[in-house]
Design an enzyme around this catalytic site. Structure first.
Site, PDB file in Angstrom:
ATOM      1  N   SER A 181       0.845  -1.193   0.000  1.00  0.00           N
ATOM      2  CA  SER A 181       0.000   0.000   0.000  1.00  0.00           C
ATOM      3  C   SER A 181       0.882   1.245   0.000  1.00  0.00           C
ATOM      4  O   SER A 181       1.647   1.455  -0.937  1.00  0.00           O
ATOM      5  CB  SER A 181      -0.960  -0.031   1.195  1.00  0.00           C
ATOM      6  OG  SER A 181      -1.854   1.055   1.147  1.00  0.00           O
ATOM      7  N   THR A 182       0.856   2.042   1.073  1.00  0.00           N
ATOM      8  CA  THR A 182       1.634   3.278   1.127  1.00  0.00           C
ATOM      9  C   THR A 182       3.124   2.985   0.931  1.00  0.00           C
ATOM     10  O   THR A 182       3.704   2.189   1.656  1.00  0.00           O
ATOM     11  CB  THR A 182       1.431   3.962   2.489  1.00  0.00           C
ATOM     12  OG1 THR A 182       0.041   4.111   2.736  1.00  0.00           O
ATOM     13  CG2 THR A 182       2.110   5.318   2.522  1.00  0.00           C
ATOM     14  N   HIS A 208      -2.870  -1.025  -3.092  1.00  0.00           N
ATOM     15  CA  HIS A 208      -4.028  -0.184  -2.803  1.00  0.00           C
ATOM     16  C   HIS A 208      -3.942   1.102  -3.615  1.00  0.00           C
ATOM     17  O   HIS A 208      -3.141   1.978  -3.316  1.00  0.00           O
ATOM     18  CB  HIS A 208      -4.083   0.161  -1.312  1.00  0.00           C
ATOM     19  CG  HIS A 208      -4.297  -1.030  -0.431  1.00  0.00           C
ATOM     20  ND1 HIS A 208      -3.959  -1.027   0.913  1.00  0.00           N
ATOM     21  CD2 HIS A 208      -4.811  -2.257  -0.679  1.00  0.00           C
ATOM     22  CE1 HIS A 208      -4.270  -2.197   1.443  1.00  0.00           C
ATOM     23  NE2 HIS A 208      -4.772  -2.962   0.495  1.00  0.00           N
ATOM     24  N   MET A 301       0.021   1.155   5.144  1.00  0.00           N
ATOM     25  CA  MET A 301      -0.750   1.422   6.351  1.00  0.00           C
ATOM     26  C   MET A 301      -1.775   0.315   6.570  1.00  0.00           C
ATOM     27  O   MET A 301      -2.225  -0.330   5.628  1.00  0.00           O
ATOM     28  CB  MET A 301      -1.473   2.766   6.231  1.00  0.00           C
ATOM     29  CG  MET A 301      -0.563   3.978   6.286  1.00  0.00           C
ATOM     30  SD  MET A 301      -1.475   5.542   6.095  1.00  0.00           S
ATOM     31  CE  MET A 301      -2.506   5.518   7.565  1.00  0.00           C
ATOM     32  N   ASP A 304      -4.117  -4.987   6.224  1.00  0.00           N
ATOM     33  CA  ASP A 304      -4.492  -5.843   5.107  1.00  0.00           C
ATOM     34  C   ASP A 304      -3.331  -6.770   4.760  1.00  0.00           C
ATOM     35  O   ASP A 304      -2.189  -6.324   4.629  1.00  0.00           O
ATOM     36  CB  ASP A 304      -4.878  -4.989   3.897  1.00  0.00           C
ATOM     37  CG  ASP A 304      -5.489  -5.807   2.768  1.00  0.00           C
ATOM     38  OD1 ASP A 304      -5.980  -6.914   3.045  1.00  0.00           O
ATOM     39  OD2 ASP A 304      -5.477  -5.318   1.622  1.00  0.00           O
TER      40      ASP A 304
END
Length: 373
Positions: A181-182, A208, A301, A304
């Site tokens: 993600s991030t 994401h 973050m 998940d």
């Protein structure tokens, strides 16, 4: 008492500057210390305002966001920058480029939300958690943020040694699944291009990102990599030498149809507030491949990928997690590691080598077993 997080808002639209300022100022932990209508003004204000973080528009007159980011990184290499982007082809392409040039993350501008209050709510939900994450240790962190590049303190030493969770002898890996993600686009740009053109298994990735953005990320990775990188389409046949990236707003799973393996897309409810979700992909991989799954969870973050990694480990598969030192945010890989699901915890620049080693060692082991029978 911890002081407030100091934010500089940079956007050429007066309406957006006001919306962002109102949305952020409503949080008691945040203070908007200034605004700027373009990058040139922003660069002049930074030494005066000493912000802890900057929100930066991409399309601006005189000095746009990408140019500003390049100049800013020369002077303030550690100052977090969150890009404020439009959900358009041009905005997505520029955002992917901004992440490659050193932006910490991005949020998309609210569109078609119906009211100013709804727009402010959306911004608060998307932007404030990221600001707090990047500035979570604000007092000691900010002390070094604004040192010029020439005097910036370099990170100490080498990354910590990885931890092992012992397992049985190497298994044959039949699929590689990756969740991030991030900070993920840069992590993927570090790992995927190192995989050889003759990589023996298909690769499936959940990053994401919203629609359009995943299209441009797939294109960038394809340009960088000897493998062919696709944004996945429903029914795509999976094969070695290919990489499939879940499109924004669609979960991606793997299914077996006769002798073929196929990617399948759906819009079932979000999991961990995400669609696509890493957990969804990981569960399907464990169901189809059992112990022959290699999973990698990188910077991001939230949590998940934690439950999906547990499912993979329970099925006998292998899980790698990125270490904290090289993660932009150690949320997702940290959750996997702290749950005891990670076979190894590695810095991002060692993940590709370990992937290659594991996918090859299982095959060598199988060949050795066959030769001995």
């Amino acid at each position: 008492m911890t002081r407030k997080i100091r934010v500089l808002v940079v956007d050429d639209s007066m309406v957006i500057r006001r919306l962002l300022s109102d949305a952020l100022a409503a949080d008691p932990a945040i203070e908007v210390v200034g605004v700027a209508a373009n990058g040139k003004i922003a660069l002049a204000k930074i030494p005066q305002l000493n912000p802890d973080i900057i929100t930066l528009d991409i399309e601006m007159p005189e000095m746009d966001g990408l140019t500003t980011l390049v100049e800013l990184r020369k002077l303030y290499p550690k100052l977090p920058v969150v890009m404020f982007s439009t959900l358009t082809q041009q905005g997505a392409e520029a955002t992917i480029e901004a992440l490659a040039r050193g932006a910490a993350d991005y949020v998309t501008k609210p569109a078609n939300v119906g009211s100013v209050n709804e727009a402010i709510k959306n911004v608060q939900q998307d932007l404030i958690p990221k600001i707090k994450q990047f500035c979570r240790a604000i007092v000691p962190f900010s002390a070094n943020l604004l040192k010029p590049a020439s005097s910036a303190v370099r990170p100490l030493g080498s990354p910590p040694a990885f931890s092992h969770v012992e397992g049985s002898k190497p298994k044959r890996i039949d699929v590689l699944v990756i969740g991030t993600s991030t900070g993920g686009p840069n992590a993927l740009s570090t790992v995927i291009p190192k995989l050889p053109a003759n990589f023996p298994v298909p690769v499936m990735i959940v990053q994401h990102m919203p629609p359009i953005f995943t299209t441009h990320l797939a294109q960038r990775l394809n340009q960088l990599s000897p493998l062919t990188v696709h944004e996945a389409k429903d029914g795509d046949v999976l094969a070695p030498g290919g990489v499939w990236l879940a499109p924004g707003n669609f979960h991606m799973i793997v299914r077996r149809q006769g002798t073929q393996l196929k990617a399948s897309l759906n819009q079932q409810p979000p999991e961990c507030s995400c669609r696509p979700a890493v957990d969804v992909l990981f569960r399907s991989a464990a169901e189809v491949f059992g112990p022959n799954v290699l999973a990698v969870v990188m910077t991001g973050m939230g949590q998940d990928g934690q439950r999906g990694s547990g499912t993979i480990r329970q099925a006998g598969g292998c899980v790698l997690a990125q270490d904290e030192a090289t993660s932009v945010v150690w949320g997702m890989p940290g959750a996997v590691t702290n749950s005891g699901y990670a076979n190894q915890v590695l810095p991002v620049n060692r993940i590709a080598d370990e992937i290659i080693h594991l996918t090859q060692s299982g095959r060598n082991s199988r060949l050795a077993e066959m030769a001995g029978t």
